[in-house]
Write an enzyme that holds these catalytic residues in place. Structure first.
Site, short mmCIF file in Angstrom:
data_model
loop_
_atom_site.label_atom_id
_atom_site.label_comp_id
_atom_site.label_asym_id
_atom_site.label_seq_id
_atom_site.Cartn_x
_atom_site.Cartn_y
_atom_site.Cartn_z
N TYR A 46 3.85 11.36 4.90
CA TYR A 46 2.61 10.66 5.26
C TYR A 46 1.77 11.52 6.22
CZ TYR A 46 4.71 6.19 3.71
OH TYR A 46 5.28 5.19 2.99
N ASP B 102 14.49 6.42 -1.14
CA ASP B 102 13.80 5.49 -0.23
C ASP B 102 13.68 6.06 1.17
OD1 ASP B 102 13.07 3.34 -1.76
OD2 ASP B 102 15.00 2.35 -1.59
N GLU C 294 1.34 -0.87 -2.63
CA GLU C 294 0.09 -0.71 -3.37
C GLU C 294 0.17 -1.16 -4.83
OE1 GLU C 294 2.04 1.67 -2.05
OE2 GLU C 294 2.22 3.40 -3.36
N HIS D 189 -5.10 1.71 3.77
CA HIS D 189 -4.06 2.56 3.17
C HIS D 189 -3.72 2.10 1.75
CE1 HIS D 189 -0.42 5.16 3.46
NE2 HIS D 189 0.07 4.26 2.62
N GLU D 190 -3.44 0.81 1.61
CA GLU D 190 -3.03 0.31 0.28
C GLU D 190 -4.18 0.43 -0.73
OE1 GLU D 190 0.00 0.16 0.19
OE2 GLU D 190 0.35 -0.13 2.33
N HIS E 71 -4.53 3.91 -2.05
CA HIS E 71 -3.53 4.22 -3.09
C HIS E 71 -4.08 3.96 -4.50
CE1 HIS E 71 0.23 5.55 -1.39
NE2 HIS E 71 0.34 4.53 -0.56
N GLU F 295 1.60 9.70 -0.55
CA GLU F 295 1.49 9.17 0.82
C GLU F 295 0.62 10.03 1.74
OE1 GLU F 295 2.13 6.30 1.22
OE2 GLU F 295 3.66 5.79 -0.26
ZN ZN Z 1 1.55 4.38 1.15
#
Ligand code: ZN
Length: 631
Positions: free
Chosen positions: A408, A400, A298, A322-323, A326, A345
């Site tokens: 999510y 990460d 994003e 989704h992006e 964000h 998320e």
């Molecule tokens: Zn995301």
């Protein structure tokens, strides 16, 4: 970001999941960012100015970064920045209206996850300046974890090199020396110099009409956290979608991208109606080569997107929703540390489902909700209990990859739970107010909870207690009254899968032409485990599964092919693993090969052939699956 599911190896954490807002007896402070060396309690960066040259031959960015810092501690004499594999040649320090002075600097001890702290000693005479600027001359290394340098043969056109960045979670420090924590937001400007036939784009004010001359300037007037710093340089061109939306891509992908993402302008307008004003100016997409490791990233004003969404039928655009979402959850209101990642998320996944509902319809959104729920249940089987909290203890390991997709999908379900309890109108008002209240701020989970308490839970119409909410936030698994998403279409697909497997339904009676890819995916996932290869062949012949252009259908099918050792489709499976580089698409297929009891060596051999085409983040994660004894 939209990333791959589970298959992770978490750091073992034996302590309670209940990492609440006060430091625990062993000194753990949930509000602290354990993944940055920066002394942000003494100085904070307010503005960043980059002047960088791109050298494809040496795989290097070099030039200067100027950080304008505000002093918080009158006694502080050192600035500590985050770096990884950077070569620093000089540091100049200057206070407003003073001549620059050379500043002494040294590296601290390197850490495999966090990189190396850069400690800069402020010159005498700047000891009390309220504002200090540092100009750092430096170069990146070819191993920069943020930058992927692609030779021409790994691009769509095959004639020009390309480089792109992926700064989230803590990789910005491998291309810029800075305070690499989401707790600090800065505006930025940049001058990028490259070959005159290439275009540079950034997470900033890209100008679709900029002259193509190899020298590009950018400004980002809204303050952003460091993980949203982004750059790409290559044979990139622009095509518009709507008034404020468009696509950047190599010319070979431009037309397909404009077709696939035609709904982006509509999504932007609907999102503003639901979530409040879009604060960033333009919203464009950059479609990258297949080695881009995620579904999307994003980066503000310019989401980076995998080409695996180019299915030709607009069926995978939930990633764009989704992006775009964000732009509110994540970019506008940002998690203070990676432990609060669900605020980015989880909230985004919920907004994504709401957008899918208005852009398409409720059935389509429900299908995606069910598939997300099933991924969540799978994650609960793989992720250690302490990491199943929405806001787990996180002071170690790799930000990460610490809880699969739990932040999510469990986050999405939590917001769905609140919506169900309070009603959509009330909850929409709350969400709208939340973005307005915290715009351009970074917040912890506990600040969210206090706001939720004051603005929703404590109302006259209280339906949910703080204790119930805290169960979602601090405990593993799901509360007993968690919603269970349902889809009539997917239920029917599952029934037909069972009916066809036992011979009660003929293959021609399965209405696959009327189905979304999600329904077909559900059908495949619901085939019984004892199905023979002759039946798989019948299915493959009827639906063309091994040759599908839809990357998500292919992913589901090839997991089954590998698990069931349907070797007739192995050539197509190998081609699929060579063609795609997105972790979500290939990791579970490799994992299924590795664990079927026969094909580990085959998986290793496919991986070794394809490895150079994969992004280092994906290659390293695959290595842990395929060489478990080496990690
Ligand atoms: Zn995301």
């Amino acid at each position: 970001m939209l990333r791959h599911s589970a298959w992770l190896i978490c750091t073992t954490l034996l302590l309670s999941a209940c990492a609440r807002d006060v430091p625990t007896s062993d000194g753990y402070d949930p509000a602290r960012d354990y993944f940055s060396f920066a002394n942000t309690d003494q100085f904070v960066t307010e503005h960043l100015a980059l002047d960088l040259a791109v050298d494809f031959e040496a795989r290097r960015l070099s030039g200067t970064a100027r950080l304008d810092l505000r002093r918080l501690d009158p006694d502080a004499t050192e600035v500590v920045l985050d770096t990884r594999d950077l070569h620093i040649t000089s540091v100049l320090a200057f206070a407003p209206e003073n001549a620059p002075l050379p500043a002494a600097f040294r590296f601290g001890d390197a850490d495999t996850i966090k990189g190396t702290p850069l400690v800069i000693q402020l010159p005498e005479g700047m000891a009390s300046a309220a504002a200090v600027s540092l100009k750092i001359a430096y170069a990146t290394s070819p191993q920069s974890t943020a930058l992927q340098w692609l030779p021409p043969e790994l691009t769509a056109g095959g004639k020009h090199p390309m480089v792109f960045s992926q700064s989230q979670a803590i990789h910005a420090r491998s291309w810029v020396p800075l305070q690499d924590t989401p707790a600090v937001r800065t505006t930025y400007e940049a001058t990028i110099t490259t070959a005159s036939n290439l275009l540079a784009v950034m997470s900033a004010d890209n100008d679709p009409l900029a002259p193509r001359d190899g020298s590009y300037t950018f400004t980002m007037p809204q303050p952003i956290p460091s993980y949203l710093l982004a750059i790409a340089v290559g044979n990139i061109y622009f095509a518009p979608i709507g008034a404020e939306t468009g696509v950047y891509a190599e010319p070979e992908l431009l037309e397909a991208s404009v077709y696939e993402f035609a709904d982006t302008q509509d999504m932007l307008e609907q999102a503003e109606r639901l979530f409040g004003p879009y604060e960033w100016g333009r919203y464009d997409l950059l479609v990258l080569p297949p080695s881009f490791p995620y579904g999307g990233m994003e980066n503000p004003r310019l989401s980076f997107i995998t080409p695996s969404l180019l299915a030709g039928d607009r069926s995978l655009v939930a990633v764009i929703a989704h992006e775009l979402a964000h732009s509110w959850s994540g970019n506008l209101v940002t998690n203070a540390t990676w432990r609060d990642g669900w605020l980015n998320e989880g909230v985004t996944s919920y907004l994504e489902s709401r957008l899918m509902e208005v852009i398409y319809d409720k059935d389509r959104a429900d299908e995606e909700r069910v598939i997300a729920y099933e991924e969540l249940l799978l994650d609960f089987e793989n992720v250690p209990l302490p990491m199943q909290a929405l806001a787990p203890r996180l002071d170690d390991g790799d930000p990460d990859d610490f809880q699969g997709t739990i932040h999510y999908h469990k986050g999405q379900l939590f917001l769905q739970y609140l919506e169900n309890a309070f009603g959509r109108d009330t909850f929409d008002e709350f969400i709208f107010g939340y973005f307005e209240h915290f715009a351009f701020k970074t917040i912890t989970t506990e600040r969210f909870l206090d706001y939720l308490d004051a603005n929703l839970l404590s109302g006259a119409n209280a339906k949910v207690s703080r204790e119930q909410v805290e169960q979602w936030i601090y405990e593993p698994g799901l509360p007993g009254d968690a919603p269970v998403p349902k889809s009539a279409t997917l239920d029917s697909a599952a029934r037909l899968a069972g009916g066809w497997a036992v011979g009660e339904v003929a293959i021609g009676e399965v209405p696959v032409a009327d189905w979304s890819p999600q329904a077909l995916i559900h059908f495949i996932n619901n085939l019984p485990s004892d199905l023979g290869n002759d039946r798989l062949e019948e299915l493959d012949a009827a639906f063309g599964l091994s040759d599908t252009n839809n990357a998500e259908i292919a992913r589901t099918w090839f997991i089954q092919v590998a698990e069931r050792r349907y070797v007739r489709a192995y050539p197509q499976l190998e081609a699929y693993l060579a063609r795609h580089g997105r972790g979500r698409l290939i990791s579970p297929v490799y994992a299924a090969l590795a664990r079927n009891g026969v094909d580990l060596e085959r998986a290793q051999s496919i991986f070794e052939k394809a490895r150079a085409n994969y992004h280092p983040l994906v290659a390293n994660s695959l290595a842990t699956i395929l060489y478990p004894n080496n990690t």
